[in-house]
Design an enzyme around this catalytic site. Structure first.
Site, PDB file in Angstrom:
ATOM      1  N   HIS A 299       0.809  -1.211   0.000  1.00 39.34           N
ATOM      2  CA  HIS A 299       0.000   0.000   0.000  1.00 39.34           C
ATOM      3  C   HIS A 299       0.840   1.257   0.000  1.00 39.34           C
ATOM      4  CE1 HIS A 299      -4.023  -1.835   0.132  1.00 39.34           C
ATOM      5  NE2 HIS A 299      -3.262  -2.860   0.408  1.00 39.34           N
ATOM      6  N   LYS A 471     -11.834  10.994   5.297  1.00 42.54           N
ATOM      7  CA  LYS A 471     -10.751  10.008   5.251  1.00 42.54           C
ATOM      8  C   LYS A 471     -10.006  10.138   6.565  1.00 42.54           C
ATOM      9  CE  LYS A 471      -9.303  12.105   1.408  1.00 42.54           C
ATOM     10  NZ  LYS A 471      -9.002  10.960   0.561  1.00 42.54           N
ATOM     11  N   ARG A 472      -9.113   9.187   6.881  1.00 36.76           N
ATOM     12  CA  ARG A 472      -8.330   9.338   8.091  1.00 36.76           C
ATOM     13  C   ARG A 472      -7.586  10.672   8.080  1.00 36.76           C
ATOM     14  NH1 ARG A 472      -7.942   4.771  11.632  1.00 36.76           N
ATOM     15  NH2 ARG A 472      -6.469   6.114  12.715  1.00 36.76           N
ATOM     16  N   LYS A 477      -2.471  13.538   3.719  1.00 33.86           N
ATOM     17  CA  LYS A 477      -3.748  13.732   3.028  1.00 33.86           C
ATOM     18  C   LYS A 477      -4.131  15.209   2.955  1.00 33.86           C
ATOM     19  CE  LYS A 477      -5.570   9.110   4.249  1.00 33.86           C
ATOM     20  NZ  LYS A 477      -6.053   8.524   2.996  1.00 33.86           N
ATOM     21  N   THR A 579      -9.379   4.943  -2.205  1.00 30.28           N
ATOM     22  CA  THR A 579     -10.587   4.299  -2.720  1.00 30.28           C
ATOM     23  C   THR A 579     -11.795   5.194  -2.442  1.00 30.28           C
ATOM     24  OG1 THR A 579     -10.737   3.074  -0.638  1.00 30.28           O
ATOM     25  CG2 THR A 579      -9.826   1.906  -2.553  1.00 30.28           C
ATOM     26  N   LYS A 583     -15.447   6.076  -4.693  1.00 33.21           N
ATOM     27  CA  LYS A 583     -16.828   6.079  -4.194  1.00 33.21           C
ATOM     28  C   LYS A 583     -17.538   7.358  -4.630  1.00 33.21           C
ATOM     29  CE  LYS A 583     -15.073   3.756  -0.081  1.00 33.21           C
ATOM     30  NZ  LYS A 583     -14.581   4.025   1.297  1.00 33.21           N
TER      31      LYS A 583
HETATM   32  C1  LIG Z   1     -13.347   4.169   1.687  1.00 33.44           C
HETATM   33  C2  LIG Z   1     -13.069   4.456   3.100  1.00 33.44           C
HETATM   34  C3  LIG Z   1     -11.809   4.916   3.495  1.00 33.44           C
HETATM   35  C4  LIG Z   1     -10.690   5.181   2.521  1.00 33.44           C
HETATM   36  O1  LIG Z   1     -10.780   6.537   2.099  1.00 33.44           O
HETATM   37  P1  LIG Z   1      -9.548   7.247   1.383  1.00 33.44           P
HETATM   38  O2  LIG Z   1     -10.118   8.580   0.988  1.00 33.44           O
HETATM   39  O3  LIG Z   1      -9.205   6.413   0.189  1.00 33.44           O
HETATM   40  O4  LIG Z   1      -8.457   7.350   2.375  1.00 33.44           O
HETATM   41  C5  LIG Z   1     -11.604   5.189   4.832  1.00 33.44           C
HETATM   42  N1  LIG Z   1     -12.581   5.017   5.748  1.00 33.44           N
HETATM   43  C6  LIG Z   1     -13.804   4.587   5.395  1.00 33.44           C
HETATM   44  C7  LIG Z   1     -14.846   4.427   6.448  1.00 33.44           C
HETATM   45  C8  LIG Z   1     -14.094   4.281   4.072  1.00 33.44           C
HETATM   46  O5  LIG Z   1     -15.312   3.837   3.751  1.00 33.44           O
END
Ligand SMILES: *Cc1c(COP(=O)(O)O)cnc(C)c1O
Length: 745
Positions: A299, A471-472, A477, A579, A583
């Protein structure tokens, strides 16, 4: 039948009820049945706890892969740990993050079935004894691994796979030797020591923490899973031809083990140990099989600082690059130093027949930098598998309105063949479709607004642009870049209060690792900016800043369908794939993003003119590194940036504690590894373009349609089909069964 074993320390599954109904085509029937009982299905669904056995993208990827492997009819098993406590629940108190234990099993878990008949002992500690027929591992501490199975139904294809999660149990005789006077009570209490192994998920996303308990978790899942794999192989017709000693000749053809990152990399030395020390196979025979069986994706580059122990292929490296001692040192699995450490990534590459990055740019970076020596040594091992998401959860389940209007135009087959979304390109100029897309988005925004008002008592303007970054929380980020845009937007309204501004609701959500000070300060900054901005009468409803508490899978399912704008703004070269970005694209948001991770391929699919790309490319970042990044130059030359930073350092957003954000400012000015200021101007300009386009609903919506129509590549079905064909050597087969409760059939 080739069996696929997907090993992961995390499975971020979220809720199961609606997913089961969607995949089994039972949703309409259940909605109707509960309605007849005077119950509301949506209300019932809200009662279910999320299975939060993951931190973020890596764990959610494993969950999407399980859905796709079942949907593609692969004989695949997910193996992991049944943590008693998943990712913590985040509470925001006075703007600060508080962590609360995630007691998700409190009321039981109806989706799992304990399988005590497959309980397996796992050994820890002890010592090695040499005797006439090899080595013996003695004086070990034994922990039992009790498996719990959860069904993984494919999408309407009569297939149900299994996710098997191990729970740690102390053996009955645990600490029995302490049964002297007064020892019994202590012995029972000490059972916790063994059972702590599966107690809690480590809450770090993309960060290595060298803790003994974490290493024990990794060995626990690896050792239990390998024993289960070998037991199943032996009971198959391939393993049982010789009653005395199992033939493992067919093992590499019947078993494929996929490692989710380096976390389960102990699988490699553990399988060597089991085959040689337990099964008594020849080492010369075992070695080539090892490489045959392992596959490891990788990753985040910043992940590559995990360590363990082993040494083998030095001779081979020497033969290919004679005299290149520096190369041998760089490629060693044993890192020399005051303490000898083992490089888990190197171990994975040596022990695997394929290693893959998770987006094209990431795979290229791995070959060019982190694993350059290994790529030059064994180029054939290196592959790319761009990540994907399951369209079942991330469209059909979370956005039924959108799924429905798509199906009205192109039928329902796209749900398991997402490339068919391309057919929507024929509707880009279709007034009726444009109106329907805009209408569904508006409905989703209203629904999410109502949710925020009900749960959090915050009122937002549903006609504003919903600008979302969930996101985290991580420096890489760059939530801080988002903050600088918010402050700049605020200052611009204050400067010209009578000018027209496109109204925005900016929502940021995500958990900070409990030990990550800077991430926690970033949360406090966001909430503090919100306190000032949201209560300024001059601003009105032209700008609102909301921190979305406790971001998790079930909240993602609510917020993603409501987004107009998706923020994917990491420093180029730092996000392996992402990811979340996919979405949002699938759910009809436009993306503002850097050329990082899968954003690159998303922009390529959609066409760059339909994507808000800004900022440095990887080459620019490298160039800036050579030149030397100097944040102060940007601060000195960009007045609006200077104003924003000065407000942060003078206590404008923290009047009661003026120096609250000095750590953040100091980091941004003097040791910012992620070069926030270097992308500031480009980001602000790009946000102006976003606002300008948003004024024109029709043109905006056309770009939305082009994005949805070209998001097919980012189905995890495509990703898994590539793993199957290009790494595991199997051909996926999809059997479709008619949906029993579809009113159109
Ligand atoms: C998809 C998802 C992530 C990943 O998000 P990124 O923007 O790719 O870091 C993190 N947490 C949750 C709850 C998710 O559904």
């Amino acid at each position: 039948m080739q069996r696929i074993y997907y090993l992961s320390l995390e499975f971020y599954m979220g809720r199961t009820l609606q997913n089961t109904m969607v995949n089994l085509a039972l949703q309409n029937a259940c909605d109707e049945a509960t309605y007849q009982l005077g119950l509301d299905m949506e209300e019932l669904q809200e009662i279910e706890e999320d299975a939060g056995l993951g931190n973020g993208g890596l764990g959610r990827l494993a969950a999407c892969f399980l859905d796709s492997m079942a949907t593609l009819g692969l004989a695949a098993y997910g193996y992991g740990i049944r943590y008693e406590f998943g990712i913590f629940n985040q509470k925001i108190c006075g703007g600060w993050q508080l962590e609360e234990a995630d007691d998700w099993l409190r009321y039981g878990n109806p989706w799992e079935k304990a399988r005590p008949e497959y309980m397996i002992p796992v050994h820890f500690y002890g010592r090695i004894q040499h005797d006439h027929d090899g080595v013996k591992w003695v004086d070990t501490q034994v922990v039992l691994a009790l498996p719990y199975d959860t069904p993984v139904p494919g999408y309407r294809n009569n297939t149900v796979n299994t996710m098997r999660l191990w729970s740690a149990r102390a053996p009955n005789e645990f600490n029995l030797k302490d049964f002297n006077v007064g020892g019994y009570i202590q012995a029972v209490l000490d059972r916790n020591l063994a059972e702590n192994i599966s107690r809690v998920l480590y809450p770090n996303d993309n960060f290595f923490e060298g803790k003994e308990l974490r290493l024990k978790q990794e060995y626990f899942v690896v050792a239990a899973t390998l024993q289960d794999i070998i037991r199943r192989f032996k009971s198959s017709k391939f393993g049982s031809r010789d009653p005395v000693r199992t033939s493992f000749d067919a093992f590499p053809d019947k078993v494929a083990i996929q490692l989710n990152d380096t976390h389960p990399s102990l699988t490699i030395p553990e399988l060597m140990r089991v085959l040689v020390d337990i099964e008594k196979l020849d080492w010369d025979k075992v070695r080539p099989c090892m490489v045959e069986m392992f596959r490891g994706p990788v990753h985040n580059p910043s992940d590559f600082n995990g360590w363990l122990s082993l040494s083998l292929s030095a001779q081979k490296v020497y033969a290919k690059f004679p005299g290149d001692l520096d190369r041998m040192r760089r490629m060693s699995m044993v890192e020399e130093g005051s303490v000898k450490r083992i490089n888990m990534a190197h171990l994975c590459i040596v022990g695997s027949h394929a290693v893959n990055g998770v987006a094209r740019i990431h795979s290229e970076i791995l070959k060019a930098t982190v694993f350059k020596d290994f790529y030059e040594f064994e180029p054939h091992k290196f592959q790319n598998k761009t990540n994907g998401i399951t369209p079942r959860r991330w469209l059909v389940l979370c956005n039924p309105g959108l799924a429905e209007i798509i199906a009205e135009r192109i039928g329902e087959d796209y749900i398991s063949d997402l490339d068919q979304l391309k057919k929507l390109l024929a509707f880009v100029e279709d007034e009726g479709f444009i109106r329907d897309i805009a209408k569904v988005k508006q409905e989703n925004k209203l629904k999410f607004s109502a949710y925020l008002e009900k749960e959090y008592k915050v009122k937002i303007n549903p006609n504003s642009l919903f600008d979302i970054q969930v996101k985290r929380i991580h420096e890489y980020k760059r939530q801080l870049l988002n903050c600088l845009h918010i402050i700049t937007f605020y200052n611009r309204i204050k400067k010209e209060p009578n000018k027209h501004f496109v109204p925005r609701t900016i929502m940021i959500g995500g958990k900070a690792a409990p030990g990550y000070h800077m991430a926690k300060m970033i949360i406090k900054l966001i909430t503090s900016i919100g306190d000032i901005v949201n209560n300024d009468p001059v601003i009105g409803d032209r700008l609102k800043v909301i921190f979305l508490e406790n971001y998790r899978v079930s909240l993602a399912e609510k917020v993603v369908p409501a987004a107009d704008l998706s923020e994917q703004i990491s420093t180029a070269g730092t996000e392996a794939s992402g990811t979340g970005n996919m979405k949002f694209m699938l759910n009809g948001a436009l993306t503002i993003g850097t050329m990082d991770g899968a954003n690159v391929e998303m922009a390529e699919e959609a066409g760059e003119e339909n994507f808000f790309i800004f900022g440095m490319r990887v080459e620019d970042v490298d160039e800036l590194d050579r030149k030397g990044y100097c944040a102060k130059d940007y601060y000195d030359h960009i007045p609006e940036l200077k104003q924003a930073i000065d407000q942060m350092s003078s206590g404008f957003f923290s009047p009661k504690q003026p120096d609250l954000f000095k750590d953040i400012v100091n980091m941004l000015m003097y040791h910012d590894r992620f070069k926030v200021f270097a992308d500031y101007e480009a980001y602000i300009k790009c946000q102006e373009k976003v606002s300008a386009l948003y004024k024109n609903t029709k043109e905006w919506t056309k770009k939305v349609i082009k994005n949805i129509a070209t998001s097919g590549k980012f189905s995890s079905d495509r990703t898994i089909a590539q793993y199957a064909r290009e790494i595991w050597g199997v051909e996926p087969t999809r059997q479709k069964i008619p949906a029993p409760d579809d009113p159109r059939e």
